[in-house]
Write a protein that holds these residues in place. Sequence first.
Motif, PDB file in Angstrom:
ATOM      1  N   UNK A 406       0.825  -1.205   0.000  1.00 18.19           N
ATOM      2  CA  UNK A 406       0.000   0.000   0.000  1.00 18.19           C
ATOM      3  C   UNK A 406       0.862   1.259   0.000  1.00 18.19           C
ATOM      4  N   UNK A 407       1.931   1.234   0.764  1.00 23.90           N
ATOM      5  CA  UNK A 407       2.833   2.392   0.821  1.00 23.90           C
ATOM      6  C   UNK A 407       3.475   2.631  -0.540  1.00 23.90           C
ATOM      7  N   UNK A 408       3.961   1.557  -1.165  1.00 28.43           N
ATOM      8  CA  UNK A 408       4.621   1.692  -2.472  1.00 28.43           C
ATOM      9  C   UNK A 408       3.658   2.260  -3.509  1.00 28.43           C
ATOM     10  N   UNK A 416       5.018  10.754  -2.970  1.00 32.80           N
ATOM     11  CA  UNK A 416       5.424  10.895  -1.570  1.00 32.80           C
ATOM     12  C   UNK A 416       6.657  10.039  -1.290  1.00 32.80           C
ATOM     13  N   UNK A 417       7.443  10.469  -0.309  1.00 33.43           N
ATOM     14  CA  UNK A 417       8.555   9.639   0.164  1.00 33.43           C
ATOM     15  C   UNK A 417       7.989   8.476   0.979  1.00 33.43           C
ATOM     16  N   UNK A 418       8.728   7.391   1.041  1.00 39.72           N
ATOM     17  CA  UNK A 418       8.255   6.204   1.751  1.00 39.72           C
ATOM     18  C   UNK A 418       7.929   6.533   3.212  1.00 39.72           C
ATOM     19  N   UNK A 419       8.837   7.276   3.897  1.00 36.26           N
ATOM     20  CA  UNK A 419       8.613   7.596   5.312  1.00 36.26           C
ATOM     21  C   UNK A 419       7.380   8.489   5.491  1.00 36.26           C
ATOM     22  N   UNK A 421       4.640   8.544   3.532  1.00 41.65           N
ATOM     23  CA  UNK A 421       3.448   7.715   3.337  1.00 41.65           C
ATOM     24  C   UNK A 421       3.217   6.811   4.544  1.00 41.65           C
ATOM     25  N   UNK A 422       4.282   6.264   5.095  1.00 41.53           N
ATOM     26  CA  UNK A 422       4.152   5.363   6.249  1.00 41.53           C
ATOM     27  C   UNK A 422       3.539   6.106   7.435  1.00 41.53           C
ATOM     28  N   UNK A 423       4.108   7.281   7.772  1.00 41.47           N
ATOM     29  CA  UNK A 423       3.623   8.047   8.926  1.00 41.47           C
ATOM     30  C   UNK A 423       2.188   8.520   8.713  1.00 41.47           C
ATOM     31  N   UNK A 424       1.869   8.911   7.459  1.00 40.00           N
ATOM     32  CA  UNK A 424       0.529   9.380   7.153  1.00 40.00           C
ATOM     33  C   UNK A 424      -0.502   8.266   7.358  1.00 40.00           C
ATOM     34  N   UNK A 425      -0.236   7.101   6.823  1.00 43.44           N
ATOM     35  CA  UNK A 425      -1.184   5.981   6.934  1.00 43.44           C
ATOM     36  C   UNK A 425      -1.322   5.510   8.383  1.00 43.44           C
TER      37      UNK A 425
END
Length: 438
Positions: A406-408, A416-419, A421-425
């Motif tokens: 999902x992040x990718x 978005x940068x991976x970090x 997207x991770x923090x947002x989700x």
Amino acid sequence: MSNTLYLECQAGISGDMMVAALLDLGANKGRLMETLDSIPAEGFSIEISRVKKAGIDCCDFHVALDAAHENHDHDMEYLHGHGHTHGEQHDHNHAHTPEGHHAHEHRGIAEVREILAACRMTARARQTAERIFAILAEAEARAHDVPVSEVHFHEVGAIDSIVDIVAVAFCLDDLEITDVIVPGLCEGTGTVRCQHGVLPVPVPAVAQILSAHGIGIEIIDVRGEFVTPTGAAIVAAVRTAERLPRQWKILKAGMGAGKRNYERPSILRAMLVEAVPLEQAGAGSDQNRDAVWKLETNIDDSSGEMLGYAMERLFQAGARDVHYMPVYMKKNRPAWQLNVICAQEDIPELERILFTETTTIGIRRVRMERTVLPREQMTLKTGYGEAQVKVCETADGKRYYPEYDSIVTICAEHGLAFSQAYELLARLAADQDRKERQ
């Protein structure tokens, strides 16, 4: 496994100890006495009482014999002391008694079967008693090198052994025992006196039973006979397993007292047990316990492409995790150790893939217990599209782990940068979960 019996034989086992432990577990005393009253034999009476062994309250089952049938089974001075010379004859085995001694009955297996046929007991109980006696007769026959039909020894014919075995068979049937777990027996050292003289412990009949039925034994550093032939025959006849479940509950415990006094108190503990399913082992806490399997093999002659393809195939077939570690094998050859984490039901297919897609010729397999956090999968709707988030529960609260795929997807579609997207989700998942619980 509610009808499963576990015998803890840390102080050996005898017929009277087994009866007492089963009575303490709840076998019906009144119906037992009715069965024993139907035995077509004389010279005995039954005493059931409570005794203390090492301060522990135990049930005691005693077959009191008259003078004509006494066999010195509980006479410690006779069995292990120096009160009698080797030349004196005592009818411990009731075999080949010389003239001038008590006219003890010489019962063989045929006579015993006639007695059992006359007893008031169920067919299941009678079958159990017959099997115990058959095991005893076979052991005595091998020990003395005579046909079973000619065996007339104490362990088969004496009235106290008949009473003990009939009582054990009745109690097992009355308690509706279906399985009996006995990991092994503890036996002492030294010698014991019998009609044939002084014999080493374990006595020949016990040794024959242990050998014929694959029963494990532990020799403890205490002088004395802890396992009687009757006790060994009972275990051989009724044992269905030698391993306890990994986790189990004690439903009820019974304590049976023995008559002989040694350094280790003669107590047989019998327990009704029930297995605890693995999926319930962690119930009521923030953790669950279960088991997974690891498949492991060392490979030094497969290409990187081959191993990469094998990993894809393994994941497609249900592997929970696959990883490689660099290792050095014999002759200092660099190689890879391939590890596959999986469920037991997936092992056959995963091993087939390993043998097909790699050059391995052997796979190690080990069961591993693990502790896992309770988790659930959340589908999160966001301005960037749907995303999958794993939600885990801990004692300190919930944790939110966005799934990699999902992040990718969000990163690729929205730049978005991976970090980020991770923090947002993770933040959106926590907010949504909190709103749903309000």
